[in-house]
Design a protein around this motif. Sequence first.
Motif, PDB file in Angstrom:
ATOM      1  N   TRP A  42     -24.258  18.224   1.168  1.00  0.00           N
ATOM      2  CA  TRP A  42     -24.761  16.909  -0.414  1.00  0.00           C
ATOM      3  C   TRP A  42     -23.978  15.961   0.095  1.00  0.00           C
ATOM      4  N   SER A  43     -24.471  14.907   0.001  1.00  0.00           N
ATOM      5  CA  SER A  43     -23.970  13.751   0.348  1.00  0.00           C
ATOM      6  C   SER A  43     -23.721  12.931  -1.280  1.00  0.00           C
ATOM      7  N   ASN A  44     -23.091  11.934  -0.994  1.00  0.00           N
ATOM      8  CA  ASN A  44     -22.961  11.323  -2.450  1.00  0.00           C
ATOM      9  C   ASN A  44     -23.913  10.106  -2.726  1.00  0.00           C
ATOM     10  N   GLY A  45     -24.029  10.501  -4.160  1.00  0.00           N
ATOM     11  CA  GLY A  45     -24.128  10.222  -4.816  1.00  0.00           C
ATOM     12  C   GLY A  45     -26.201  11.076  -5.372  1.00  0.00           C
ATOM     13  N   TRP A  46     -26.150  12.693  -5.080  1.00  0.00           N
ATOM     14  CA  TRP A  46     -27.228  13.056  -4.979  1.00  0.00           C
ATOM     15  C   TRP A  46     -26.612  13.673  -6.408  1.00  0.00           C
ATOM     16  N   SER A  47     -27.478  13.732  -7.691  1.00  0.00           N
ATOM     17  CA  SER A  47     -27.108  14.953  -8.872  1.00  0.00           C
ATOM     18  C   SER A  47     -28.893  15.517  -9.255  1.00  0.00           C
ATOM     19  N   TRP A  48     -27.866  16.325 -10.004  1.00  0.00           N
ATOM     20  CA  TRP A  48     -29.128  17.061 -10.559  1.00  0.00           C
ATOM     21  C   TRP A  48     -28.900  17.342 -12.261  1.00  0.00           C
ATOM     22  N   THR A  49     -29.602  17.243 -12.747  1.00  0.00           N
ATOM     23  CA  THR A  49     -29.800  17.705 -14.192  1.00  0.00           C
ATOM     24  C   THR A  49     -30.288  17.736 -15.240  1.00  0.00           C
ATOM     25  N   TYR A  50     -30.062  19.228 -15.632  1.00  0.00           N
ATOM     26  CA  TYR A  50     -30.133  20.856 -16.560  1.00  0.00           C
ATOM     27  C   TYR A  50     -30.468  19.820 -17.914  1.00  0.00           C
ATOM     28  N   ALA A  51     -31.380  20.851 -18.668  1.00  0.00           N
ATOM     29  CA  ALA A  51     -31.647  21.155 -19.825  1.00  0.00           C
ATOM     30  C   ALA A  51     -30.286  22.282 -19.912  1.00  0.00           C
ATOM     31  N   THR A  52     -29.384  22.587 -21.185  1.00  0.00           N
ATOM     32  CA  THR A  52     -28.977  23.452 -20.627  1.00  0.00           C
ATOM     33  C   THR A  52     -28.168  23.347 -22.302  1.00  0.00           C
ATOM     34  N   THR A  53     -28.071  25.020 -22.180  1.00  0.00           N
ATOM     35  CA  THR A  53     -27.851  25.698 -23.552  1.00  0.00           C
ATOM     36  C   THR A  53     -26.387  26.546 -23.987  1.00  0.00           C
TER      37      THR A  53
END
Length: 312
Positions: A42-53
């Motif tokens: 992984w690299s700095n600034g990488w991101s992942w967004t999840y629809a979370t329950t």
Amino acid sequence: ARRSGSRRSVVAILALLASVLVVGQAPSASATQASGDDVAAWSNGWSWTYATTFHYVGSDGTDATINENVTYAVAGSTTFNGQDAYHLNITGNSTGCSGHTTAAGGVDLDTFAGSGSGSRIVRKSDLALLQENQHQDLKAKAHKVIAIDVTASLDLHLTPSPGWRTRDFPLNAGDSWQNNESLAYTGGFVYDSSLASGSSPFEGAFDFDGPSTVANQTVSVPAGSLSTKAISAQANTTNGTAVDNIWWSADRKNDAKEHLQLPLDGATLTIDRNLSSSSTPAPSTSLTATVTPSLTCAGGQVTVSGKLGNAG
């Protein structure tokens, strides 16, 4: 003669630079790459967004469901108990929730709004979870004859030992391994209003001792239809069944989906995450070098440019 020798020197320098630029493009004669999906760097600034329950069921009758969009962003590197690790920041916002508590003879909760924050520490060598902290701040309506404003919070602090290795890279369909981790946890659900207030705390630890198996599976999530390695893990604990099913996406360099069920001191917390977007831009691999010929050599500066490869 001196001028001819200088030209040969320049040619030699250019040849050396060219070899640096292309050396990674040829396969190594001796290196052998293991098959399967390998661990992602992984690299700095990488991101992942999840629809979370988040679904929390307490032993006191509390039952709350919180829907959020949660983003995990790589903030940098750190050392955790002597291990090289990534530090990820967690941010989120509520998209809708509901709940019920037995306080004051029974109160229904809805119209949630709020935000989440926290951090996650992940070992670099295998992306094993070393620690996670999550905090949810919520505002809701409690219905007991009339609607009353309620403030609530949900906390989870999880520290596996020696580290929760949910993926045994490289991943291949048919792989299996045995888990043997101890998970210490603290947290709980707290609410307050003019009608009633209360809390449902938890603290303890359990051993996650059970097998993991891997299969190929295509999953549909908000981010799209993704080819994954589906990893199923389950363990029987003194507090109930623990489950951690994840779907690893080599293309997105992280999980496409997760179903996590944690038995917590008489309570149960279930977290479902579905990838909605990701940002993993490739780092720059361009290189430009300028060679200045000697004063005895005719001609101007020469520039060599290209892309770096990986040396085998």
